[in-house]
Design a protein around this motif. Structure first.
Motif, PDB file in Angstrom:
ATOM      1  N   TRP A  20       1.070   7.739 -16.827  1.00 23.10           N
ATOM      2  CA  TRP A  20       0.540   7.094 -18.032  1.00 23.10           C
ATOM      3  C   TRP A  20       1.614   7.179 -19.112  1.00 23.10           C
ATOM      4  N   HIS A  22       3.626   5.347 -22.785  1.00 22.44           N
ATOM      5  CA  HIS A  22       3.510   4.465 -23.958  1.00 22.44           C
ATOM      6  C   HIS A  22       4.877   4.297 -24.584  1.00 22.44           C
ATOM      7  N   ALA A  28      -4.693   6.348 -27.797  1.00 20.52           N
ATOM      8  CA  ALA A  28      -4.533   6.310 -26.351  1.00 20.52           C
ATOM      9  C   ALA A  28      -5.042   4.997 -25.779  1.00 20.52           C
ATOM     10  N   ARG A  29      -6.165   4.536 -26.286  1.00 19.18           N
ATOM     11  CA  ARG A  29      -6.757   3.290 -25.788  1.00 19.18           C
ATOM     12  C   ARG A  29      -5.842   2.095 -26.025  1.00 19.18           C
ATOM     13  N   GLN A 363      -8.093   7.105 -19.560  1.00 18.80           N
ATOM     14  CA  GLN A 363      -8.507   6.562 -20.860  1.00 18.80           C
ATOM     15  C   GLN A 363      -9.908   7.048 -21.240  1.00 18.80           C
ATOM     16  N   TYR A 366      -9.679  10.513 -22.584  1.00 18.64           N
ATOM     17  CA  TYR A 366      -9.201  10.519 -23.973  1.00 18.64           C
ATOM     18  C   TYR A 366     -10.301  10.128 -24.952  1.00 18.64           C
ATOM     19  N   GLU A 367     -11.138   9.191 -24.559  1.00 16.12           N
ATOM     20  CA  GLU A 367     -12.266   8.808 -25.422  1.00 16.12           C
ATOM     21  C   GLU A 367     -13.165  10.012 -25.669  1.00 16.12           C
TER      22      GLU A 367
END
Length: 387
Positions: A20, A22, A28-29, A363, A366-367
């Protein structure tokens, strides 16, 4: 991977992996992507190891870095997270392969060794390395051997949160028989701190936890003698939780008040109210991880910085709180990793896993973490797809 490597026959190391990553700052989303073309890292030195990651644990601090650290100051693409468990699949030539003559030393890591550990934040930012991947290369000082009695998912959550809990308990300097108020006894850091506090004050001490009503049974299982619901006051005659604390633990007698307050969440309300239920003096500090972010925004971050300065420096005549304030800063070190290994091996410290997600579902994890009410550690299973 070069001449510095010692590779066992236990596992064929691929050239690419899933991770994962970025390339910009944000939630994160909005910024994380699961890619399957990330190069498997090479060993950076003769004292480093390559770990096939089994599980990675999520950290609130990672969300902060993901939102606020611009890529002007970090490597792109960046792999998320720092805490992991897994198995060493290769090691540099200077990594000990056998036990030393020093009795009891377990600082040797041949391929095939199960470990847990953490990537230093400096390396995380500078190199883009992360734990939410199938492999990670780190210095041997960043890992410890996983106890046989601890599962990989449990071990993944030990390093950062466990080290922070150790720092809280060390700063509190608890003694047996003391009365302790612990805010957040079921969180990622707090559930470790709760177990350690219970052991420090022993059976003749008192540990009172503040948590939600749904977590009270867990709080007591972790070591609280009593758990209070932060949503409401347990005292019908009081207007709030803090007023109830003052009513029950704020008497004139010296022993009525708490000896120590340990705040693993970061409540400004609790800090400002603590003179009514915490004994005065340098020996009775309010020990905290620091003020909690109310949201992942620049305004909230600036507010926290202001609160930190005020809590530490403001004198009483300028609105400061008349109690000793100790905000800890914690780093994962070899000594702390070994302390955590020993505590876990002796079953004096047990990692509670609040949820395990598959790699594809990170994801969602993370939520859950972003809602700031997670129980224990949230973990993602990162087992290599070809295992």
């Amino acid at each position: 991977m070069g001449e510095t490597e010692q590779t066992g026959d236990i596992h064929k190391i691929p050239k690419i992996m899933r991770a994962w990553v970025h390339t910009s700052a944000g939630s994160a989303r909005s910024v994380l992507q699961l890619r399957d073309d990330i190069p498997v890292p090479e060993l950076p030195s003769q004292t480093s190891v390559l770990v096939r990651i089994s599980h990675a644990a999520l950290q609130p601090g990672e969300i902060v870095m993901m939102n606020f650290v611009p890529f002007l100051f970090r490597k792109s693409p960046a792999i998320a997270e720092v805490d992991f468990s897994g198995v060493i699949v290769s090691a540099g030539k200077d990594v000990p392969q056998k036990a030393s003559t020093n009795a009891g030393s377990l600082r040797y890591f041949p391929p095939g060794t199960p470990v847990f550990g953490s990537i230093p934040v400096s390396a995380h930012l500078k190199t883009g390395s992360g734990a939410l991947a199938e492999y990670v290369a780190v210095e041997m000082d960043c890992v410890a051997r996983k106890p046989d009695s601890v599962s990989f998912e449990e071990a993944a959550g030990l390093a950062v949160s466990g080290s922070t809990a150790l720092a809280l308990i060390d700063a509190a300097s608890l003694s047996h028989g003391e009365k302790v108020l612990l805010n957040g006894p079921c969180g990622g850091v707090g559930h470790f701190a709760c177990q350690l506090a219970r052991q420090a004050v022993q059976s003749d001490g008192l540990v009172v936890g503040i948590c939600s009503s749904s977590k009270m049974n867990l709080a007591k299982k972790l070591g609280c003698d009593e758990a209070l619901d932060y949503h409401s006051s347990p005292d019908p005659g009081a207007n709030s939780l803090v007023s109830s604390l003052a009513s029950r633990f704020g008497g004139d007698a010296e022993d009525d008040k708490f000896d120590i307050v340990i705040d693993s969440f970061g409540s400004q309300e609790l800090w400002r109210a603590c003179p009514s239920f915490l004994k005065p003096g340098a020996d009775h500090p309010y020990v905290t991880v620091g003020p909690a972010l109310q949201s992942y925004s620049v305004g909230s971050m600036l507010a926290v910085i202001g609160q930190m300065l005020s809590n530490s420096l403001a004198p009483r005549w300028a609105g400061g709180v008349n109690r000793a304030y100790s905000q800890i800063a914690s780093f994962v070190t070899v000594d702390k990793l070994e302390r955590l290994r020993e505590l876990a091996e002796e079953k004096r410290l047990v990692a509670h896993t609040g949820g395990v997600w598959e790699m594809e579902d990170a994801q969602e994890a993370y939520e859950n973490l972003s809602r700031k009410h997670a129980t224990g550690k949230l973990v993602v299973r990162c087992l290599a797809s070809n295992v």
